[in-house]
Design a protein around this motif. Sequence first.
Motif: not given
Length: 680
Positions: A69-74, A100-102, A121-123
């Motif tokens: 998820l983090w890499e998708w956000l970046v 959700l697919v990623a 958890r991340l942000l």
Amino acid sequence: MPASPKPSAPSARARRAPFVPSVRGDLEAAVASAEAFAAVAPSVPRTAAYLLDRRLCAVPRIGARDVALWEWLVTQAVAAHPEGLPADGVELALPARPVLVAMSGHGRPVQPRELADSLVRLLGGERQELRIGDVFRASIPSWVPPLLRPGLYGYLDLAVLARLTTKGGSLLYRHLVGRLAADRVRYLPNAPPHVVTIPVAELGEVLGMPAPHRMGPLRARYLKPALADLADHVTAFTVTAEEAKDERGRNLAVGFSVSLRPPEMRTAAARLLPAEDLSFLQAHPDAPDFQLRASTLIKLGSALPSRRVTQPRPGSRRRPEAALASELHAWRRLWLAALDEAITGAVLTPGYETASYRGQRLLDAIERDGADAAFWAFVMAEVDAPDLQVRLDTGASDEAIRLLAAAERARVLRFREGRAERRRALRHARAEGTLPPALPKMPKADSSPMPAPVTPTVAPEPAPAPPVPDAALVALLSTDEAKAEAKKLWWYWQPAFEFPRMHAAPKAKLLLDEDLDLQFPIFSRADQAMGGEYRANLAKLAEAFDMPRQRHEGRVATRVPDWIDADLAEVLVTFLGMTLTVPVQNGVATDPRGALLRDRAFVRERVRKARAEWRERVARRGDAYVRGKPRTFEQVQREIYGGAPLFVATVKDRDGFNRVAPPPPLPPAQPEAMPPAKSE
């Protein structure tokens, strides 16, 4: 297709624009479904500073899906700000369905509630109540933009991050990609593994283990599951680990041996080549089921480094030289031989029974994946374990040349049979009425003769103005420091001037790699101001004194061409390496760039003349040589193929197929004439 190891020159606008690495794969097509995401497998560029940063590893209770998820956000933040991320961070509003697919690479779709928990958890912040069609909010912290500034970079495969199941596997994958990028490790066939050594305390931080970092729990809970996870899902490289201990048996560090795998066709980038280089496949077509695209050969040349060009040392800033066009055609000839072997069943090597892309298995792969994907897999399998290329080495025996010529003839017959089949099917369809009849050719209408075109008179172009010397460049080369560097560079070339066949190429390569920047910084800045003309002279000097090697030849000693004699060798070293030093020492360098260009043109003419004279001397020792008349194409080809027929005569059988024509019958034997009887 001319053999040129370098891509075509980009336009002036492309040279001015800085290179920006881009995403590999279509993100919009990838997020259509989890299956499409795994098939497209998009890869995103990340700088080495970002990948080696450990702030993401220190996030409490982070998991493998959180890293995805983090890499998708970046990735979305970089796509929204292509000119660069703002220094104070980025606020994002993204749809939930693509992310959700990623994150759904484990075979089970990720639910919106899991996405909401991962965002917390991340942000941090409040938990968002989400559904599949909703839009969620996310923010990229301010510590991320400084790490994404241009620099050394590697590619993260988002599909691999989605499939990884352990936190240690995801974090170790990011760290190893960063170390490979920082160490400038690139794929080379048969290269030794690259060893990445990480101390135990640092490895615990990388894998996200809370302190204290003891090797026993680290090995059992984090390291072994991470290595198993990487072995199951990472396709770009393989990893093995070995622990390093001191004399007392205490664990000091872990050494990771990383072996890069051959690149995949979907991630390989095509070079820029002129249009005439792509016309070879159009002039030598195959049957539609076996026809290769020109882009596939170009991608293969970009993915595989050349074996005939001197490659940079490990860790060098230079990129490996791409494969030559002659090497690409050699791979294509091997492909044709493998096709002929699979179709006819005439076994060439024992690998026919065991290799993954030989025989019927090759035909099944072509039917399943297409000719281009099967060709790519066949070449990479041959690179890993050479089998057919050893058997069909044209420099080892004449039999290999005959086998390759037979495979080429089989390609011609396949193409002709396929074309005849298509024409026959078209005639049958028109006879049955399923297709409209062919349009008759319209006769040309009589027309009055056209008047001759009048050529407009064009005023002669004015003569180009002489180039204006760069005053700043002349001033830079007129200083005392520049004169001292010129004298030092002149003595630097003395071994190459006295022993050019032994020292010319190594000296030129050392200057190109690092010595020009480290030992002669003023000349390096002057060369940059001149557009790299001195480096171009050095590259031509290294190329002239170091011929491409065959497989059985060593790669260490310099291999000087036969047509370079002692006089020409001194000319090459003097005019390509030393002439710039003399006017700088004497303080009379008024137009250094023009002098370099004139020297290169003079050397090019001398080299052309010397090579032509050498070829004429060699040809005199050949067969059917006539002075002043070059040998014909047929004579040269017959010498290469050992007297084999250059063209195959074909005839049509009763079914309309083109078959090899039988040899003409021998003329009947004539009875011997009897001598006339003597008259009495």
